[in-house]
Design a protein around this motif. Structure first.
Motif, short mmCIF file in Angstrom:
data_model
loop_
_atom_site.label_atom_id
_atom_site.label_comp_id
_atom_site.label_asym_id
_atom_site.label_seq_id
_atom_site.Cartn_x
_atom_site.Cartn_y
_atom_site.Cartn_z
N PRO A 216 0.83 -1.22 0.00
CA PRO A 216 0.00 0.00 0.00
C PRO A 216 0.86 1.26 0.00
O PRO A 216 1.95 1.29 0.58
CB PRO A 216 -0.80 -0.12 1.31
N THR A 217 0.39 2.28 -0.67
CA THR A 217 1.04 3.58 -0.70
C THR A 217 0.04 4.65 -0.30
O THR A 217 -1.17 4.49 -0.44
CB THR A 217 1.58 3.90 -2.11
N TRP A 218 0.54 5.76 0.20
CA TRP A 218 -0.30 6.87 0.65
C TRP A 218 0.07 8.13 -0.14
O TRP A 218 1.24 8.34 -0.41
CB TRP A 218 -0.08 7.11 2.15
N PRO A 219 -0.90 8.92 -0.56
CA PRO A 219 -2.34 8.87 -0.25
C PRO A 219 -3.17 8.03 -1.21
O PRO A 219 -4.39 8.03 -1.11
CB PRO A 219 -2.74 10.33 -0.36
N GLY A 220 -2.52 7.32 -2.14
CA GLY A 220 -3.26 6.56 -3.13
C GLY A 220 -4.28 5.60 -2.53
O GLY A 220 -5.44 5.56 -2.95
N HIS A 221 -3.87 4.86 -1.51
CA HIS A 221 -4.77 3.88 -0.91
C HIS A 221 -5.82 4.55 -0.02
O HIS A 221 -6.84 3.93 0.27
CB HIS A 221 -3.97 2.83 -0.14
N GLY A 222 -5.56 5.77 0.37
CA GLY A 222 -6.61 6.52 1.07
C GLY A 222 -7.80 6.76 0.15
O GLY A 222 -8.97 6.64 0.55
N TRP A 223 -7.51 7.10 -1.11
CA TRP A 223 -8.58 7.27 -2.11
C TRP A 223 -9.28 5.95 -2.38
O TRP A 223 -10.52 5.92 -2.58
CB TRP A 223 -8.01 7.84 -3.40
#
Length: 305
Positions: A216-223
């Motif tokens: 997982p990467t952030w903020p990509g996985h936040g979206w």
């Protein structure tokens, strides 16, 4: 079903369609490849769906056979999601969603054979219009068509339409017992997540599909989390509630609000524009066919005739 109940069910389906129309925008914001975005939107939806299914477990009286049918529908949803997300990369979110949702033609024709819901001429005549529109969208007549690869975008979009229609028919069939929507949605989402995990780990680079990225990467996985909760859980629960309670064609008509809104979001939110004149005509033809089916299409059963 009474007219008031039918109207309420249709409104629920429309609300679900409006909600899921934002899913392509959220996916683009995640900046993940199609395999990763499609898989994690399913995975992140599972805890919420599991909790909701647990709360209504006593009302879920389905047999193991119908549970497995919902799971099987989810397996069919997996290649649909992968094709759909790939199409968005190659042709933009609006056109990809429009092509994928042309499944209304496939659903009504299949429902004719499977459920005896005979489509009227408006539905049948829309098929060649959609085919011409897709050909124009592919950019075959343009020296510089819009999109990273419009031909691949159309091909993936057509694949998504085929798998999406198959999913809708089987998913509707899987809840003939009208079990709680969250329980049925949980089974289908588990199937989709498993199917996407397998597809994401396969060597599909020759088909222009990048492998699944499990880190997982952030903020990509936040979206993607927001996409899962808002669209995959809330939006699709509304659709899941409506599917078995409306004729297959009517539900497809309601879902067709999604591509219209996604076209709008793509233009105003993501500023995806610049289609060639022929592609614009193709979009117009597909949209006209869809609107025609929405306004004038109908399906009748042998009993009603």
């Amino acid at each position: 079903m009474s007219a008031d109940s039918d109207r309420r069910t249709m409104l629920i389906a429309l609300a679900g369609a409006v909600t899921i129309s934002f899913s392509p925008v959220l996916y683009v914001y995640s900046d993940t490849n199609p395999s990763t975005g499609a898989f994690f939107r399913m995975l992140y939806a599972l805890p919420a769906l599991a909790l909701l299914a647990y709360l209504v477990r006593k009302a879920d009286t389905r047999s193991s056979r119908t549970r497995w049918t919902a799971f099987g529908a989810g397996l069919i949803l997996a290649p649909d999601m992968l094709s759909y997300h790939s199409s968005m990369i190659f042709i933009g979110i609006g056109i990809a969603t429009l092509i994928g949702n042309s499944q209304v033609i496939i659903v009504t024709l299949a429902s004719w054979k499977l459920f005896g819901e005979k489509p009227n001429p408006a539905i049948l005549l829309s098929l060649p219009v959609v085919i011409i529109g897709l050909a124009l969208i592919s950019g075959f007549a343009d020296p510089e068509p819009y999109g990273e690869d419009p031909v691949k975008g159309v091909v993936f979009g057509m694949m998504a339409a085929f798998f999406y229609s198959s999913f809708l028919i089987l998913f509707r069939y899987s809840n003939r017992e009208l079990a709680p929507s969250s329980s049925v949605q949980l089974d289908a989402t588990v199937g989709a997540a498993l199917g996407l995990l397998v597809l994401g780990l396969l060597p599909l680079s020759s088909m222009a599909i990048e492998p699944l990225e499990l880190q997982p990467t952030w903020p990509g996985h936040g979206w993607l989390i927001l996409l899962a909760l808002l669209c995959q859980v809330a939006g699709w629960l509304a659709i899941a509630h409506a599917l078995p309670r409306l004729p297959a064609a009517h539900t497809s008509f309601a879902i067709l609000l999604q591509p219209v809104l996604t076209l709008i979001w793509g233009y105003f939110i993501l500023h995806q524009e610049g289609h060639s004149q022929n592609q614009a005509i193709g979009v117009f033809l597909v949209l006209v066919a869809i609107v025609t089916v929405t306004l004038y299409g109908s399906a009748s059963t042998a009993e009603s005739e």
